[in-house]
Design an enzyme around this catalytic site. Sequence first.
Site, short mmCIF file in Angstrom:
data_model
loop_
_atom_site.label_atom_id
_atom_site.label_comp_id
_atom_site.label_asym_id
_atom_site.label_seq_id
_atom_site.Cartn_x
_atom_site.Cartn_y
_atom_site.Cartn_z
CG LEU A 1 -5.83 0.83 29.64
CD1 LEU A 1 -6.29 1.82 31.01
CD2 LEU A 1 -4.55 0.80 30.11
CG HIS B 1 14.82 8.75 30.11
ND1 HIS B 1 14.48 9.26 31.06
CD2 HIS B 1 16.00 9.43 29.83
CE1 HIS B 1 14.67 10.63 31.48
NE2 HIS B 1 16.24 10.92 30.80
CG ASP C 1 10.24 12.64 38.50
OD1 ASP C 1 11.52 12.54 37.83
OD2 ASP C 1 10.76 13.28 39.71
CG ASN D 1 12.90 7.25 33.76
OD1 ASN D 1 12.56 6.64 34.89
ND2 ASN D 1 12.05 7.35 32.73
CB SER E 1 6.07 18.84 37.52
OG SER E 1 7.31 18.60 39.04
#
Length: 258
Positions: free
Chosen positions: A137, A43, A26, A28, A202
Amino acid sequence: MRRDTAAGVQGQAARSLPEHVAIIMDGNGRWARGRGMARHAGHRAGAKTVRKIVEYCGQRGIHALTLFAFSSENWRRPRTEVRVLMELFLSTLDRESERLHRNNVRLRFMGAREDFPRRLQQRLLEAERLTRDNSGLQLNIAASYGGRWDISSAARRLAEAVQAGALRPEEITPERLGQEVCLAELPEPDLFIRTGGERRISNFMLWQLAYTELYFTPVLWPDFTPADLDEAFSDFAGRERRFGQTSEQVEGRESGRA
Ligand code: IPE
Ligand code: IPE
Ligand code: MG
């Protein structure tokens, strides 16, 4: 910030590095505004941070990384911002998929993907297919994702199984429902990080975060660096995870109910 020696890092890796990290990326918009730029510039800068953090998690030997890229509520944003985000999602995927594949990363997408433009849905499938056998990963991108959507989708699948006669209502337990939510095949997140200063979930992974350690940082996502991630790891290493038990039990000085 504490700098670990090589030996220190090794010790920490063996003891207390999280296996699965989940991040709400969060800040951007505020990052861009602070520079007098349009939100979409934030972004774009955020997408570069994703690349760096994914690479670093690979280097640190993190097993799974789940990134919240776009929430089910983010569709409510101005149409132009949503369009920019979709374009960025598509171009980043096109640019990065091959490289991630070469680095043995497995990509998964979680969310209501039928909400996306066809072309993007197709690319998501291709990227998942390309990387599905990779053992490095495990990178999960939550897009058009909401925790409530996740749980209600799982509940609906179980209801359908009951209706088809394949499941009895009394077989619906936390364990069984837990097998239906997103990322059931991975360990639940050990560490949750939210950048950008807000202290809320959120609608991210409501089910899976039940016992996750929460970490909030004011650093805006485009400014977030591997050193910031290391700081979160150090903080995590100092936590005692009790899962409802007492300290004495966790330390092995007392056993549980027979
Ligand atoms: C996070 O940054 C990215 C998305 C939600 C897509 P924001 O766009 O929410 O940035 P702020 O919170 O407005 O600064
Ligand atoms: C959460 O951030 C979603 C993502 C980062 C993708 P938001 O910026 O949408 O969250 P709120 O609106 O501040 O709660
Ligand atoms: Mg935000």
